[in-house]
Structure formats: structure tokens, C-alpha cells
Write an enzyme that holds these catalytic residues in place. Structure first.
Site, mmCIF file in Angstrom:
data_model
loop_
_atom_site.group_PDB
_atom_site.id
_atom_site.type_symbol
_atom_site.label_atom_id
_atom_site.label_comp_id
_atom_site.label_asym_id
_atom_site.label_seq_id
_atom_site.Cartn_x
_atom_site.Cartn_y
_atom_site.Cartn_z
ATOM 1 N N ARG A 52 -9.829 5.617 -26.160
ATOM 2 C CA ARG A 52 -9.682 4.967 -24.637
ATOM 3 C C ARG A 52 -9.605 3.373 -24.761
ATOM 4 O O ARG A 52 -8.614 2.747 -24.176
ATOM 5 C CB ARG A 52 -10.192 5.659 -23.738
ATOM 6 C CG ARG A 52 -9.741 5.339 -22.453
ATOM 7 C CD ARG A 52 -10.497 6.143 -21.269
ATOM 8 N NE ARG A 52 -12.048 5.853 -21.205
ATOM 9 C CZ ARG A 52 -12.814 6.587 -20.460
ATOM 10 N NH1 ARG A 52 -12.489 7.585 -19.698
ATOM 11 N NH2 ARG A 52 -14.022 6.026 -20.305
ATOM 12 N N LYS A 151 -8.902 0.848 -18.421
ATOM 13 C CA LYS A 151 -10.672 0.441 -18.022
ATOM 14 C C LYS A 151 -10.611 -0.942 -18.349
ATOM 15 O O LYS A 151 -11.091 -1.300 -19.363
ATOM 16 C CB LYS A 151 -11.266 1.394 -18.922
ATOM 17 C CG LYS A 151 -12.606 1.762 -18.195
ATOM 18 C CD LYS A 151 -13.322 2.915 -18.876
ATOM 19 C CE LYS A 151 -14.698 2.997 -18.513
ATOM 20 N NZ LYS A 151 -15.056 3.058 -16.878
ATOM 21 N N GLU A 184 -9.220 9.645 -7.513
ATOM 22 C CA GLU A 184 -10.638 9.721 -7.983
ATOM 23 C C GLU A 184 -11.743 9.061 -7.129
ATOM 24 O O GLU A 184 -11.350 8.487 -6.162
ATOM 25 C CB GLU A 184 -10.742 9.172 -9.477
ATOM 26 C CG GLU A 184 -10.054 7.644 -9.472
ATOM 27 C CD GLU A 184 -10.228 7.236 -11.023
ATOM 28 O OE1 GLU A 184 -10.877 7.820 -11.868
ATOM 29 O OE2 GLU A 184 -9.284 6.307 -10.889
#
Ligand code: PMP
Length: 285
Positions: A52, A151, A184
Site C-alpha cells: 500500500r 495514504k 469510512e
């Protein structure tokens, strides 16, 4: 003994671990990061986190100056240097020192930082009775503005929603996407249980593809629980039998109330408890 922090191949004492004030990570939030857990000396799903991190970096055109194998070794040696077997790991790659302008090409070299530390856990009460959360007015970043799958070091979107939550007396806040669908929370993914089926918004709803989210979905399927990635509305959440949040630091946390609506008959529900137990076994396997 002072905590040792890894910066570009060298371990520094915490008080000496410094980067330039011209680093674009600081000036513009230009960089990427990961938050991981280590249980009994093993980093949980390290490869997935590294994948990721590399995906996030690729999406912002940032080259990580070391290989995934070198990163893996660096993480493990930083943990060993600090004698941490159960803790939290923060991996950060910044664009590096540049000029006061935006141009990333003027940045010299990306900075790789590894912080390993003890973790501050949520109080037991949250796991026993569940969290109350509220929906934030701040929506999740539009995917065409800043892809929520990156991220990045720019977490202001989430911080603004977190501030709204804190002002309402909640440690987490639910974020909708630009279509008004459930996305989320500020630092965790959301699940609901609806008539025995485990449901969570798809990644296309503008959510981070959580490593814990993935692990919980796998555990549920192995346990014979039907899992669906579906568009969820706030009404779906209010009407759910169970609701919980997942993240590397928080693990699996039940939610008892959303915007003043009690969820189900009492928190944590049966499936939430079952998945909490399964996750607890998985992390130390
Ligand atoms: N969503 C957001 C916005 C997050 O910051 C995090 C924590 N990294 C998560 C979800 C949960 O992801 P993970 O399970 O990989 O920690």
C-alpha cells in the site's frame, strides 16, 4: 534508553531525529505513510502495508529510494534496536528537502523515516460497550481531488472531520463521500451487520483499503459469514443490527450509537464479538 528512530539508513536518538524545515512533507504534506502493528515480535501483514505504501507513492509520483526488502529489514532492525515486540510502527516517506515553491522536482532526496513505539490503546470501555460516533459535515476527499486510497501526509480532510467528532464528544466521526454515501471514519473503516450479512462500503466509495478491513473480511468468509462490499447510506447504518470499525491501531471496535441512534439491541453484537475473537487469534498466529 532513548528511543531510536530510523532516518535514511541511520538510527538516531529520538531527540536527534530531525528533518529539514524545507522538507515538502512538512511544507505541503507531500509524502506518504503507513501505520502498522507488531505482535509478539511479528509485524502484522507487513507486506500488505508495504504494497500500500508503494501504491500510495506511485500515485503521487514519489520514488521510494529503497527496495521493499530493504524496507522490511529496516523496519525489523528498528524494532530490534528498540527492543519492541508489541507496539506500533509508523513508516513515513517524504518528498524531501526542497525550495519554498511547490515543484517536487526541486526536492533533493526522499526521506524514509521509521518510528517504532509503544501504542496507546483505546480504553477497554470502548471495546466492552461500543463507541458513540457522529457523522461529520466534512466529506471524504473527492477521488478526483485527492484519491482517498493514497495514504498521504496530507490528512487535513480527516483531521477536520475528527475535530467535528471531538466537538460532539466522540473520538471518531463518520465521513460520507461526495455522493452522500457512507465512506469510512477519520482513521478507521466501517462495517455493519444487516440480517446476518456483513457489509462494508466498496473501495470505490472513496475509502482507504484498510489492511484490517481486508483481514476481517477474510476471517468472516472463512467463518461462513456472508460478506458484501456495497453502497451504504446513513439510513442503512442507523437500521443496522451491528456496527463496528476496523484499523491497525484500534483493531475491531464496536459502535453502539450513530448520530444519537442506538445500533441494534446492544453493543457489541454477536458477529462483532465473533470477529473480534477471530482477529485476536489471527494477529498472534
Ligand atoms: N481509513 C483511514 C482514513 C485510515 O487512516 C486508516 C488507518 N490507516 C484506516 C482506514 C484503516 O486502515 P488499516 O486497517 O490498514 O490500518
Amino acid at each position: 534508553m532513548s528511543l531510536k528512530i530510523y532516518i535514511n539508513g541511520t538510527l538516531f536518538d529520538k531527540q536527534d531525529a530531525k528533518i529539514s524545515v524545507y522538507d515538502h512533507g512538512l511544507l505541503y504534506g507531500d509524502g506518504v505513510f503507513e501505520g502498522m502493528r507488531c505482535y509478539a515480535g511479528q509485524v502484522f501483514r507487513l507486506r500488505e502495508h508495504l504494497d500500500r505504501l508503494w501504491t500510495s507513492a506511485r500515485k503521487i509520483d514519489l520514488t521510494i529510494p529503497i527496495s521493499t526488502e530493504e524496507m522490511e529489514m529496516a523496519v525489523n532492525s528498528t524494532l530490534a534496536a528498540n527492543d519492541i515486540r508489541d507496539g506500533y510502527i509508523r513508516l513515513i516517506v517524504t518528498r524531501g528537502e526542497g525550495t519554498l515553491g511547490l515543484d517536487p522536482n526541486k526536492c533533493a532526496e526522499a526521506q524514509v523515516i521509521i518510528i517504532t513505539d509503544m501504542i496507546t490503546l483505546y480504553p477497554d470501555e470502548f471495546y466492552e460497550n461500543g463507541l458513540a460516533i457522529v457523522t461529520a459535515k466534512t466529506i471524504r476527499n473527492h477521488p478526483l481531488a485527492l484519491d482517498p486510497q493514497i495514504k498521504s501526509l496530507n490528512y487535513l480532510n480527516n483531521i477536520l472531520a475528527k475535530i467535528e467528532g471531538l466537538k460532539a464528544g466522540c473520538v471518531e466521526a463518520l465521513m460520507l463521500n461526495h455522493e452522500g454515501e457512507v465512506a469510512e471514519c477519520t482513521g478507521v473503516n466501517i462495517f455493519i451487520v444487516n440480517a446476518g450479512v456483513l457489509q462494508t462500503p466498496p473501495v470505490s466509495a472513496g475509502v482507504l483499503k484498510g489492511v484490517t478491513r481486508g483481514a476481517v473480511m477474510e476471517l468472516a468468509r472463512e467463518d461462513g459469514i456472508k460478506v458484501e462490499e456495497v453502497t451504504l447510506t446513513l439510513e442503512d447504518v442507523y437500521a443496522a443490527d451491528e456496527c463496528f470499525l476496523t484499523g491497525s491501531a484500534a483493531e475491531v471496535v464496536p459502535v453502539r450509537e450513530v448520530d444519537g441512534n442506538q445500533i441494534g439491541a446492544g453493543s457489541p453484537g454477536l458477529i462483532t464479538r465473533r470477529l473480534t475473537d477471530l482477529y485476536c487469534n489471527l494477529r498472534t498466529q
